[in-house]
Motif scaffolding. Structure first.
Motif, short mmCIF file in Angstrom:
data_model
loop_
_atom_site.label_atom_id
_atom_site.label_comp_id
_atom_site.label_asym_id
_atom_site.label_seq_id
_atom_site.Cartn_x
_atom_site.Cartn_y
_atom_site.Cartn_z
N VAL A 43 45.90 54.18 49.55
CA VAL A 43 45.61 52.78 49.22
C VAL A 43 44.16 52.59 48.78
N TYR A 44 43.22 53.04 49.59
CA TYR A 44 41.80 52.83 49.26
C TYR A 44 41.33 53.66 48.06
N PRO A 45 41.76 54.93 47.91
CA PRO A 45 41.40 55.65 46.68
C PRO A 45 41.91 54.97 45.42
N VAL A 46 43.16 54.49 45.44
CA VAL A 46 43.70 53.80 44.26
C VAL A 46 42.97 52.49 44.03
N PHE A 47 42.66 51.78 45.11
CA PHE A 47 41.90 50.53 44.99
C PHE A 47 40.55 50.80 44.33
N PHE A 48 39.87 51.86 44.76
CA PHE A 48 38.55 52.20 44.21
C PHE A 48 38.67 52.58 42.74
N ILE A 49 39.69 53.35 42.38
CA ILE A 49 39.89 53.73 40.98
C ILE A 49 40.13 52.51 40.11
N LEU A 50 40.98 51.59 40.58
CA LEU A 50 41.26 50.37 39.82
C LEU A 50 40.02 49.49 39.70
N LEU A 51 39.23 49.43 40.77
CA LEU A 51 38.00 48.63 40.75
C LEU A 51 37.01 49.17 39.72
N VAL A 52 36.78 50.48 39.76
CA VAL A 52 35.86 51.11 38.80
C VAL A 52 36.38 50.92 37.38
N THR A 53 37.69 51.10 37.21
CA THR A 53 38.30 50.93 35.89
C THR A 53 38.10 49.51 35.37
N TYR A 54 38.32 48.52 36.23
CA TYR A 54 38.16 47.13 35.82
C TYR A 54 36.71 46.81 35.47
N ILE A 55 35.77 47.34 36.26
CA ILE A 55 34.35 47.12 35.97
C ILE A 55 33.97 47.73 34.63
N LEU A 56 34.47 48.94 34.35
CA LEU A 56 34.19 49.59 33.07
C LEU A 56 34.77 48.80 31.90
N ILE A 57 35.98 48.29 32.08
CA ILE A 57 36.61 47.48 31.04
C ILE A 57 35.77 46.24 30.74
N MET A 58 35.31 45.57 31.80
CA MET A 58 34.52 44.36 31.62
C MET A 58 33.16 44.65 30.96
N ILE A 59 32.50 45.72 31.41
CA ILE A 59 31.17 46.05 30.88
C ILE A 59 31.25 46.46 29.42
N THR A 60 32.15 47.39 29.09
CA THR A 60 32.22 47.91 27.73
C THR A 60 32.70 46.87 26.73
N ASN A 61 33.73 46.13 27.09
CA ASN A 61 34.28 45.16 26.14
C ASN A 61 33.40 43.92 26.01
N THR A 62 32.85 43.45 27.13
CA THR A 62 31.92 42.30 27.06
C THR A 62 30.65 42.70 26.31
N GLY A 63 30.16 43.91 26.60
CA GLY A 63 28.97 44.40 25.91
C GLY A 63 29.18 44.50 24.41
N LEU A 64 30.37 44.94 24.02
CA LEU A 64 30.68 45.05 22.59
C LEU A 64 30.69 43.68 21.92
N ILE A 65 31.30 42.70 22.57
CA ILE A 65 31.35 41.34 22.00
C ILE A 65 29.94 40.76 21.88
N ILE A 66 29.12 40.93 22.91
CA ILE A 66 27.75 40.40 22.89
C ILE A 66 26.93 41.07 21.80
N LEU A 67 27.06 42.41 21.69
CA LEU A 67 26.32 43.15 20.67
C LEU A 67 26.65 42.67 19.27
N ILE A 68 27.94 42.48 19.00
CA ILE A 68 28.36 42.01 17.69
C ILE A 68 27.89 40.57 17.44
N ALA A 69 27.87 39.76 18.50
CA ALA A 69 27.45 38.36 18.35
C ALA A 69 25.96 38.22 18.05
N VAL A 70 25.13 39.04 18.68
CA VAL A 70 23.68 38.88 18.53
C VAL A 70 23.11 39.63 17.33
#
Length: 312
Positions: A23-50
């Motif tokens: 349970v906790y290993p899968v939770f940690f993997i999903l958490l890291v995955t979600y953080i990476l998704i948010m950082i990379t995709n949000t960063g890409l949108i901001i970079l293109i916008a500015v």
């Protein structure tokens, strides 16, 4: 339970079946995955916008794809992570319908955006001299708006046919809410739902398959005929990775659809449903952005400008 209508508005999610030690290993993997998704995709949108130099049609398509990935994964991953740590997995009916709506919007919009991107690559490689006159900012805005409007319309009908049904069950047989799981709560005849669901899936997947494969076959044919090394390298760089990611997404949808209908291999079905959201969202910024020279140079410029600042 199956012979009377459920009057309460709380549903129980079947969730992901895991042994306690996972349970906790899968939770940690999903958490890291979600953080990476948010950082990379949000960063890409901001970079293109500015960056004014990136205000081009192709990058607007990148923004559409990144926004869709953020929306789709925010819709399911936080809830799945919360349910992993909960002994009782309950969700309100309205929240469940909303989650299903967003999930199907994500899937439909992903296919529609990929179709536009395939057409964009076709024009860029096969008609480079006419690219700026065909793929104008106005044209891309219209195509993008049409993709979202089409997805909203199709999914509204899909869920509209489901919420009209009375419920006699309360268990969602999935890791999160989707249309098939919702209409399985009813004891009424769901033939219309199955027919429309099949037609909806066939239309979205079939149309995207024909357009995507068709445009890339034309691209590879032109590359083969012209025998230009520069053209071949450009096609390989922009097309092969797109096709690999597209096929992963297509097979995830297909397998999830089949497993729902044959009511077997529920574990694999849940895995396919989660991977359909997670895998493309992690790979999209790399495949579509960092392989583009302009974006790659901007990212390198930002990273290099911050390294000296840290060493001072």
């Amino acid at each position: 339970m199956d012979n009377r209508t459920v009057t309460f508005n709380m549903l129980q999610l079947e969730g992901v079946d895991l042994a306690p030690q996972f349970v906790y290993p899968v939770f940690f993997i999903l958490l890291v995955t979600y953080i990476l998704i948010m950082i990379t995709n949000t960063g890409l949108i901001i970079l293109i916008a500015v960056e004014r130099s990136l205000h081009q049609p192709m990058y607007l398509l990148f923004c559409n794809l990144s926004f869709n990935d953020i929306m789709g994964n925010t819709n399911i991953l936080p809830r799945i992570m919360m349910d992993l740590l909960s002994t009782e997995k309950y969700i309100g009916y309205v929240e469940c319908v909303t989650q299903a709506f967003c999930s199907h919007i994500f899937a439909s919009a992903a296919h529609a955006i990929l179709m536009i991107m395939a057409f964009d690559r076709y024009v860029a490689i096969c008609n480079p001299l006419r690219y700026s006159s065909i793929m104008t900012t106005s044209m891309v805005v219209k195509l993008s708006a049409s993709a979202w409007a089409f997805s909203f319309f199709m999914v509204s009908i899909l869920l509209g046919l489901t919420i009209r049904l009375t419920r006699c069950r309360s268990v969602i047989v999935n890791a999160y809410c989707d249309n098939a799981s919702l209409f399985k709560l009813s004891c009424q005849d769901v033939s219309i739902n199955n027919i429309y669901g099949l037609a909806y899936t066939a239309l979205i997947a079939g149309l995207s398959l024909v357009i995507t494969i068709g445009t890339y076959l034309k691209i590879f044919t032109i590359c083969f005929v012209k025998k230009s090394k520069e053209l071949n390298n450009k096609a390989i760089q922009t097309c092969c990775s797109h096709l690999v990611l597209y096929m992963i997404m297509l097979w995830s949808v297909f397998l999830s659809f089949i497993f729902h209908r044959i009511q077997m291999y529920s574990g694999y079905r849940k895995l396919m449903a989660i991977l359909f959201h997670v895998v493309p969202a992690n790979l999209n910024p790399v495949i579509y952005a960092l392989q583009t020279k302009e974006l790659k140079s901007k990212v390198k410029k930002i990273l290099h400008s911050r390294v000296p600042n840290k060493s001072r």
